[in-house]
Design an enzyme around this catalytic site. Structure first.
Site, PDB file in Angstrom:
ATOM      1  N   SER A 206      -5.498  -3.569  -7.329  1.00  0.00           N
ATOM      2  CA  SER A 206      -4.412  -2.856  -8.006  1.00  0.00           C
ATOM      3  C   SER A 206      -4.029  -3.491  -9.332  1.00  0.00           C
ATOM      4  O   SER A 206      -3.693  -2.784 -10.289  1.00  0.00           O
ATOM      5  CB  SER A 206      -3.186  -2.794  -7.095  1.00  0.00           C
ATOM      6  OG  SER A 206      -3.502  -2.156  -5.879  1.00  0.00           O
ATOM      7  N   HIS A 252       1.103  -5.858  -9.936  1.00  0.00           N
ATOM      8  CA  HIS A 252       1.003  -4.635 -10.719  1.00  0.00           C
ATOM      9  C   HIS A 252       1.542  -4.835 -12.138  1.00  0.00           C
ATOM     10  O   HIS A 252       0.929  -4.400 -13.109  1.00  0.00           O
ATOM     11  CB  HIS A 252       1.768  -3.515 -10.020  1.00  0.00           C
ATOM     12  CG  HIS A 252       1.129  -3.069  -8.747  1.00  0.00           C
ATOM     13  ND1 HIS A 252       1.642  -2.061  -7.954  1.00  0.00           N
ATOM     14  CD2 HIS A 252      -0.004  -3.495  -8.124  1.00  0.00           C
ATOM     15  CE1 HIS A 252       0.860  -1.878  -6.910  1.00  0.00           C
ATOM     16  NE2 HIS A 252      -0.139  -2.739  -6.983  1.00  0.00           N
TER      17      HIS A 252
END
Length: 317
Positions: A206, A252
């Site tokens: 991610s 993230h």
């Protein structure tokens, strides 16, 4: 007184026309505009000016191909805004997806359970676990980006990588795109190491994918396109990140920021000495990430670790 006498004009037979160079028995009044040799209509091809014989046409094609290869070898030709050669052939994105799937398959086989592949010894040795990194296992910062918690986590990330990655690979070129992916992955991992829970394991691609999202936004701005869809996608994903449990916000955010910075360095670099500017900017970004890593490592200098891999035991900071 004499009359006018009409004397006959002597008749001169017309000169014989030359024969075609390739078909001597065919007389022709045509010739090649390039070499000047006589040629019948079957042996001529239309050119930009006049007509050329079949030999000159083939020679021209060979010369054009040689010139085109030399032109490309010198780095000329159609380029994207990042300086990459225009090509629609994807290589890096499929390879990255294949590596992620392969690593997942290995962990699933080792764990004897595809839904609980985190029980694999490889997973334990590669997952981003701050105590392990503090104990000298620095590779976890990179290897964790190829691990996933179960098949759903893997499918969601690989689908996102395919959708986003193929666009950026074409725009940036293979080498620049791979550099962006690697820096984004490292950026997400370093931020997790700096701010994440000390004893909380983290895994997934991610961070790198959020870096590609940041890259898409910067590329859209550089191309002066409508940035609203890209901004909306990023905002929606960040909302999901902070809403759902067990999702790494720092991973993230780190990937997103580093990916945006890296892409800006690639697409806004001056055209003159572009590669040098791009390489220098990415190197500065890498050094900055390494600096943050060593800073955190110094903060955890008091941590004492024993063992290795899955058996590594560390004291709290």
């Amino acid at each position: 007184m004499g009359g006018i006498v009409n004397e006959p004009i002597p008749h001169t037979p017309p000169a014989a026309l030359p024969g075609c160079w390739w078909h001597p028995s065919r007389q022709t009044g045509l010739s090649c505009t390039r070499c000047g040799r006589p040629a019948c209509p079957d042996c001529l091809r239309e050119a930009a000016v006049g007509a050329q014989c079949i030999d000159c046409v083939q020679a021209g094609r060979r010369e054009h191909e040689t010139s085109r290869r030399q032109h490309r070898a010198l780095g000329h030709g159609a380029r994207t805004i990042a300086g990459a050669r225009v090509s629609s052939r994807l290589v890096v994105t499929p390879v990255l997806i294949a590596l992620n799937v392969l690593v997942y398959a290995i962990t699933a086989v080792e764990a004897h359970d595809p839904m609980n592949n985190r029980l694999s010894s490889l997973f334990n040795a590669w997952v981003l676990w701050p105590p392990g990194i503090a104990g000298g296992e620095w590779w976890r910062l990179l290897t964790a980006g190829f691990l996933h918690y179960g098949p759903i986590h893997l499918v969601v990330n690989m689908f996102s990588l395919w959708i986003i990655g193929r666009e950026l690979e074409v725009l940036l070129g293979k080498v620049r795109y791979l550099a962006l992916y690697g820096l984004s992955l490292l950026g997400g991992s370093v931020l997790v190491y700096l701010f994440g829970a000390f004893d909380g394991p983290t895994a997934g691609a991610s961070g790198a994918i959020y870096g590609l999202l940041g890259g898409i936004l910067v590329a859209v701005l550089r191309l002066r396109l409508n940035p609203v869809p890209a901004i909306g996608t990023i905002v929606l994903n960040l909302i999901i990140t902070v809403t759902l449990p067990n999702i790494s916000l720092f991973g993230h955010l780190g990937g997103l920021v580093v990916g945006a910075l890296a892409t800006a360095a690639l697409v806004y670099a001056p055209e003159k000495n572009r590669v040098a500017w791009q390489s220098g900017a990415l190197a500065v970004l890498l050094v900055a990430l390494l600096g943050v890593f060593f800073l955190r490592d110094a903060q955890l200098a008091s941590v004492v670790c024993t063992g290795s891999g899955a058996g590594l035991q560390c004291s709290a900071p």
